[in-house]
Design a protein around this motif. Structure first.
Motif, short mmCIF file in Angstrom:
data_model
loop_
_atom_site.label_atom_id
_atom_site.label_comp_id
_atom_site.label_asym_id
_atom_site.label_seq_id
_atom_site.Cartn_x
_atom_site.Cartn_y
_atom_site.Cartn_z
N GLU A 177 0.82 -1.22 0.00
CA GLU A 177 0.00 0.00 0.00
C GLU A 177 0.84 1.26 0.00
O GLU A 177 0.48 2.26 -0.60
CB GLU A 177 -0.89 0.03 1.25
CG GLU A 177 -2.12 -0.82 1.13
CD GLU A 177 -3.11 -0.54 2.26
OE1 GLU A 177 -3.25 0.63 2.66
OE2 GLU A 177 -3.71 -1.51 2.74
N LEU A 178 1.97 1.23 0.72
CA LEU A 178 2.70 2.48 0.95
C LEU A 178 3.84 2.72 -0.03
O LEU A 178 4.43 3.80 -0.04
CB LEU A 178 3.23 2.52 2.39
CG LEU A 178 2.16 2.51 3.49
CD1 LEU A 178 2.80 2.68 4.87
CD2 LEU A 178 1.12 3.60 3.27
N GLY A 179 4.13 1.72 -0.86
CA GLY A 179 5.21 1.90 -1.85
C GLY A 179 4.97 3.11 -2.74
O GLY A 179 5.90 3.86 -3.06
N ALA A 180 3.72 3.34 -3.08
CA ALA A 180 3.38 4.46 -3.97
C ALA A 180 3.69 5.80 -3.32
O ALA A 180 3.83 6.82 -4.01
CB ALA A 180 1.90 4.39 -4.34
N PHE A 181 3.81 5.81 -1.98
CA PHE A 181 4.15 7.06 -1.27
C PHE A 181 5.64 7.12 -0.93
O PHE A 181 6.06 7.92 -0.11
CB PHE A 181 3.33 7.15 0.03
CG PHE A 181 1.85 7.19 -0.19
CD1 PHE A 181 1.21 8.38 -0.49
CD2 PHE A 181 1.09 6.03 -0.10
CE1 PHE A 181 -0.15 8.42 -0.70
CE2 PHE A 181 -0.28 6.05 -0.30
CZ PHE A 181 -0.90 7.26 -0.61
N ASP A 182 6.42 6.24 -1.54
CA ASP A 182 7.86 6.16 -1.28
C ASP A 182 8.15 5.84 0.20
O ASP A 182 9.07 6.38 0.81
CB ASP A 182 8.57 7.45 -1.70
CG ASP A 182 10.06 7.21 -1.92
OD1 ASP A 182 10.46 6.05 -2.06
OD2 ASP A 182 10.83 8.21 -1.92
N ILE A 183 7.32 4.97 0.75
CA ILE A 183 7.54 4.50 2.13
C ILE A 183 7.89 3.01 2.06
O ILE A 183 7.09 2.21 1.56
CB ILE A 183 6.29 4.71 3.00
CG1 ILE A 183 5.93 6.20 3.07
CG2 ILE A 183 6.51 4.14 4.41
CD1 ILE A 183 4.58 6.48 3.72
N ARG A 184 9.10 2.68 2.52
CA ARG A 184 9.51 1.27 2.56
C ARG A 184 9.09 0.67 3.90
O ARG A 184 9.17 1.33 4.94
CB ARG A 184 11.03 1.15 2.41
CG ARG A 184 11.54 1.61 1.07
CD ARG A 184 12.95 1.11 0.81
NE ARG A 184 13.96 1.71 1.64
CZ ARG A 184 14.76 1.05 2.47
NH1 ARG A 184 14.66 -0.26 2.60
NH2 ARG A 184 15.69 1.69 3.17
N VAL A 185 8.66 -0.60 3.87
CA VAL A 185 8.24 -1.30 5.09
C VAL A 185 8.89 -2.67 5.10
O VAL A 185 8.70 -3.46 4.16
CB VAL A 185 6.71 -1.48 5.17
CG1 VAL A 185 6.30 -2.04 6.53
CG2 VAL A 185 5.98 -0.17 4.89
N ILE A 239 14.65 -2.27 -1.30
CA ILE A 239 14.13 -3.41 -0.51
C ILE A 239 12.89 -2.96 0.25
O ILE A 239 12.94 -2.05 1.07
CB ILE A 239 15.20 -3.92 0.49
CG1 ILE A 239 16.46 -4.39 -0.25
CG2 ILE A 239 14.62 -5.05 1.35
CD1 ILE A 239 17.57 -4.86 0.66
N THR A 240 11.78 -3.59 -0.03
CA THR A 240 10.56 -3.32 0.75
C THR A 240 9.68 -4.58 0.78
O THR A 240 9.76 -5.42 -0.12
CB THR A 240 9.79 -2.10 0.20
OG1 THR A 240 8.82 -1.71 1.20
CG2 THR A 240 9.06 -2.39 -1.11
N GLY A 241 8.90 -4.70 1.86
CA GLY A 241 7.99 -5.83 2.00
C GLY A 241 8.70 -7.13 2.33
O GLY A 241 8.13 -8.21 2.16
#
Ligand code: NAP
Length: 252
Positions: A177-185, A239-241
């Protein structure tokens, strides 16, 4: 060719909120991030000598508040305080956790609720409040500290394991969900390391863990912190998710 990634100074003046920064892994991360130029906020239930010293020596770059993982209002209030004081939050490290070892059949409903609230609901509450600020700022990062109990079964920690496995699932879907806001999780998944949380583990049990670990030794809190620092660095910008396991191979 693009420039060589900047692993340290790229964070100067950025703001990190680390839960449970008074002891153990959280304390080490507070120290390392302050050294790397971050402004650091943290909370725990009580302030110890480490926190009190930083409140004096790093007054302009460090913030501590009393908050409890089992009290969602106190978590949201802490996020508001950080935003008032530093104006932004670039990184949330959901580090604080609560471990209670007891066989499932004797675990009370109250204990179950506390473990799920502290280890799963609290990180979700913090992520919610911080992600809202990050979307307005144009980016950020959320790093959840999980456990190998999320990926392997162990006696006496069924509810803790459920919470940590939930946290990993949360990281993966939130990253979508947050990748589009340039937030890595991401989630970091440590194996055993010495801390207050594991102070009750006997030498015999430590030897058992060591014996089952391909690298033939226990990990240190420094090795877990190094992996966290890599994941939050510009070097890990794609790297995310992911759940990154740091356990000497015990779960392989
Ligand atoms: N140690 C291990 O072997 C190990 C292995 C795998 C994963 N982990 C995970 O790694 C993370 C850090 O563990 P650690 O061993 O460094 O823990 P620790 O040494 O016990 O430190 C925990 C920190 O969280 C705070 N905290 C605990 N309960 C809290 C609550 N209810 N509300 C607010 N703050 C609270 C503590 O301060 P106060 O007590 O003052 O509140 C302290 O600052 C945890 O998520 C843990 O599950 C640890």
């Amino acid at each position: 060719m693009s420039a060589v990634p900047d692993y340290g100074t790229g964070h100067r003046d950025r703001v990190a909120l680390i839960s449970g920064g008074s002891k153990g892994l959280g304390r080490l991360l507070v120290e390392r991030l302050l050294m790397d130029g971050w402004r650091v906020a943290t909370f725990s239930r009580s302030a110890n000598a480490f926190v009190k010293e930083l409140q004096v020596t790093a007054e302009d770059r460090f913030l501590w508040e009393a908050a409890d993982l089992t009290d969602p209002d106190s978590l949201r209030a802490t996020v508001r305080t950080v935003l008032r004081r530093f104006g932004r939050i670039d990184l949330l490290i959901n580090n604080a956790g609560v471990l209670h070892q007891e066989l499932f059949l004797t675990t009370s409903a109250k204990q179950t609720s506390t473990l799920i609230t502290a280890n799963l609901l609290a990180p979700i509450t913090l992520a919610h409040a911080c992600a809202r600020a990050m979307t307005k700022q144009g980016g950020g990062q959320i790093l959840n500290v999980s456990s190998i109990n999320a990926i392997r079964g162990y006696r006496g920690v069924a509810v803790y394991s459920a919470a940590k496995a939930g946290l990993d699932g949360f990281s993966r879907s939130l990253a979508r969900e947050l990748g589009a806001f340039d937030i890595r999780v991401n989630s970091i998944v440590p194996g055993f390391f010495d801390s207050d949380m594991t102070a009750d583990v006997t030498e015999r049990n430590k030897e058992r863990i060591q014996g089952r670990t391909p690298l033939g030794r226990l990990g240190t809190v420094y090795e877990i912190a190094d992996a966290v620092l890599y994941l939050i660095s510009p070097g890990a910008s794609f790297i995310t998710g992911q759940t990154i396991v740091v356990d000497g191979g015990i779960t392989c």
